[in-house]
Design an enzyme around this catalytic site. Structure first.
Site, short mmCIF file in Angstrom:
data_model
loop_
_atom_site.label_atom_id
_atom_site.label_comp_id
_atom_site.label_asym_id
_atom_site.label_seq_id
_atom_site.Cartn_x
_atom_site.Cartn_y
_atom_site.Cartn_z
N SER A 23 0.89 -1.17 0.00
CA SER A 23 0.00 0.00 0.00
C SER A 23 0.93 1.21 0.00
O SER A 23 1.34 1.70 1.05
CB SER A 23 -0.89 0.02 1.25
OG SER A 23 -1.74 -1.09 1.25
N LYS A 62 -6.29 2.94 -2.83
CA LYS A 62 -6.10 2.17 -1.59
C LYS A 62 -5.98 3.10 -0.38
O LYS A 62 -6.55 2.86 0.69
CB LYS A 62 -4.85 1.30 -1.72
CG LYS A 62 -4.41 0.60 -0.46
CD LYS A 62 -5.38 -0.46 -0.01
CE LYS A 62 -4.98 -1.03 1.35
NZ LYS A 62 -5.96 -1.99 1.84
N LYS A 119 0.23 5.24 8.15
CA LYS A 119 0.92 5.58 6.89
C LYS A 119 -0.10 5.82 5.76
O LYS A 119 -0.02 6.78 5.00
CB LYS A 119 1.87 4.43 6.54
CG LYS A 119 2.42 4.45 5.14
CD LYS A 119 2.33 3.15 4.34
CE LYS A 119 1.46 2.07 4.76
NZ LYS A 119 1.21 0.99 3.86
P1 NDP Z 1 4.19 -6.65 7.93
O1 NDP Z 1 4.70 -5.58 8.79
O2 NDP Z 1 3.51 -7.83 8.55
O3 NDP Z 1 5.38 -7.26 7.02
C1 NDP Z 1 6.24 -6.44 6.32
C2 NDP Z 1 7.16 -7.26 5.43
O4 NDP Z 1 8.08 -6.36 4.82
C3 NDP Z 1 7.99 -8.28 6.17
O5 NDP Z 1 8.25 -9.35 5.30
C4 NDP Z 1 9.27 -7.51 6.48
O6 NDP Z 1 10.42 -8.32 6.61
C5 NDP Z 1 9.41 -6.70 5.24
N1 NDP Z 1 10.14 -5.45 5.45
C6 NDP Z 1 9.89 -4.49 6.36
N2 NDP Z 1 10.75 -3.45 6.20
C7 NDP Z 1 11.58 -3.81 5.18
C8 NDP Z 1 12.67 -3.17 4.55
N3 NDP Z 1 13.07 -1.95 4.92
N4 NDP Z 1 13.29 -3.83 3.54
C9 NDP Z 1 12.90 -5.06 3.16
N5 NDP Z 1 11.86 -5.71 3.71
C10 NDP Z 1 11.20 -5.09 4.71
O7 NDP Z 1 3.24 -5.96 6.86
P2 NDP Z 1 1.98 -6.56 6.11
O8 NDP Z 1 2.34 -7.83 5.44
O9 NDP Z 1 0.79 -6.51 7.00
O10 NDP Z 1 1.75 -5.41 5.02
C11 NDP Z 1 2.48 -5.33 3.81
C12 NDP Z 1 1.79 -4.27 2.94
O11 NDP Z 1 0.44 -4.70 2.67
C13 NDP Z 1 1.70 -2.90 3.64
O12 NDP Z 1 1.86 -1.87 2.71
C14 NDP Z 1 0.26 -2.90 4.20
O13 NDP Z 1 -0.22 -1.57 4.35
C15 NDP Z 1 -0.47 -3.70 3.12
N6 NDP Z 1 -1.70 -4.36 3.57
C16 NDP Z 1 -1.74 -5.13 4.71
C17 NDP Z 1 -2.93 -5.73 5.09
C18 NDP Z 1 -3.04 -6.58 6.33
O14 NDP Z 1 -4.18 -6.96 6.68
N7 NDP Z 1 -1.95 -6.93 7.01
C19 NDP Z 1 -4.17 -5.54 4.31
C20 NDP Z 1 -3.99 -4.81 3.10
C21 NDP Z 1 -2.81 -4.22 2.77
P3 NDP Z 1 10.84 -8.99 8.01
O15 NDP Z 1 10.21 -10.34 8.00
O16 NDP Z 1 12.32 -9.02 7.94
O17 NDP Z 1 10.33 -8.10 9.11
#
Ligand code: NDP
Length: 297
Positions: free
Chosen positions: A98, A173, A242
């Site tokens: 997002s 979104k 965010k």
């Molecule tokens: P999480 O915080 O659960 O996971 C984030 C992921 O990104 C992890 O795999 C993390 O790795 C990785 N990450 C974080 N920072 C970095 C970085 N600087 N460089 C590389 N990898 C990184 O987030 P979500 O999965 O919940 O969300 C992902 C996206 O989807 C977001 O934009 C969110 O707004 C969107 N979204 C989420 C929903 C939900 O219900 N959760 C619904 C709809 C959209 P690591 O494992 O190392 O921490």
């Protein structure tokens, strides 16, 4: 078989990527914390764990990112092992983060110079929607790119909509999530006031949900997560904070007066600061409860 790379196995990325473990696809995964990618690959044969974004993208026709925010996507493009160096001419980067429309336009312009297509494709439907393969996917990009990636997005998406040019998926979104935040906060204010006035929240919700004030928040989130005090952690408050900020920026860029979105952004920023990085988005209600000195239960 379509060769796919999936980067970012977080709360929603993991169930999305699981649908790509399919005979139609050859899948490579990368995650910042490598152990998660190794555990993920254990759940299916034919999944390759890449050592870097570059290695994941090598040979892939479609590369999908699902990271917290656009700066994270821009950060993995560059540097040693960076994604940009691995993207093959003729491939497409699909950003399911997002994210921020302006950042998406920057990334798209940069990749176009190297013959790589880009589409923003954020999702809605939560972790449960991802597990069921029933997400809504909002796609920004050329119609030609949309047609190309649609069969891949259909692995985890049920409603897949071409919204317009690059950035339009991210803008839509952000606005959707700003509405979610408005509904959560306004329901919390109303129910807190009613609770103090002697109306039980369960009764108030029963009436509201049969009346014109109802929303997804009143119909699902409050009964399942607030009244029960369960507050499961599925979508971090930090991420919703965010998203509202992006919606406020979109309105500002388009010169649309949006005081309600701006105020909601402020309230959720305060809740995020008070409750920390790991709090769930519905826990914003807890913050309001603290201010109002009443529990919605
Ligand atoms: P999480 O915080 O659960 O996971 C984030 C992921 O990104 C992890 O795999 C993390 O790795 C990785 N990450 C974080 N920072 C970095 C970085 N600087 N460089 C590389 N990898 C990184 O987030 P979500 O999965 O919940 O969300 C992902 C996206 O989807 C977001 O934009 C969110 O707004 C969107 N979204 C989420 C929903 C939900 O219900 N959760 C619904 C709809 C959209 P690591 O494992 O190392 O921490």
């Amino acid at each position: 078989m379509t060769r796919i790379a999936f980067l970012g196995l977080g709360a929603i990325g993991t169930p999305m990527a699981r649908h790509l473990i399919d005979p139609r696809f050859e899948l490579a995964v990368w995650n910042r914390t490598r152990e998660k990618a190794i555990a993920f690959a254990g759940s299916g044969a034919n999944v390759r764990v890449a050592a870097s974004p570059l290695e994941a993208a090598k040979g892939a026709e479609v590369v999908i990112t699902c990271l917290p925010a656009s700066p994270d996507v821009e950060a993995i493009l560059d540097g040693h092992g960076g994604l940009a160096a691995g993207l093959e001419r003729g491939s497409v980067l699909v950003d399911c983060t997002s994210g921020d429309p302006a950042a998406s336009r920057r990334i798209a312009a940069r990749l176009a110079e190297r013959g790589v297509d880009f589409a923003d494709a954020p999702v809605s439907g939560g972790v449960i929607g991802a597990e069921r393969g029933k997400l809504t996917v909002m796609v920004g990009g050329d119609a030609r790119v949309f047609e190309r990636v649609q069969p891949v997005l259909a692995a985890f998406g049920e409603k897949i909509v071409h919204c317009g040019p690059v950035g339009s998926g991210h803008a839509l979104k952000a606005v959707n999530n700003a509405l979610l935040a408005v509904h959560i906060w306004s329901a919390a204010e109303g129910l807190a006031a009613l609770a103090k006035a002697g109306v039980k929240p369960a009764i108030a919700l029963d009436v509201i949900n049969a009346s014109s004030g109802r929303s997804n928040s009143s119909q699902n989130l409050f009964p399942e997560r607030v009244l029960t005090r369960a507050f499961p952690r599925t979508f971090r408050l930090a991420l919703l904070d965010k998203d509202i900020g992006i919606a406020a920026a979109v309105a500002k860029e388009q010169r649309v007066p949006a005081p309600l979105i701006a105020l909601t952004a402020e309230l959720f920023r305060a809740a995020h600061n008070a409750l920390g990085e790991e709090a769930d988005h519905v826990e914003a209600v807890r913050y309001l409860e603290q201010l109002a000195q009443v529990e919605i239960a």
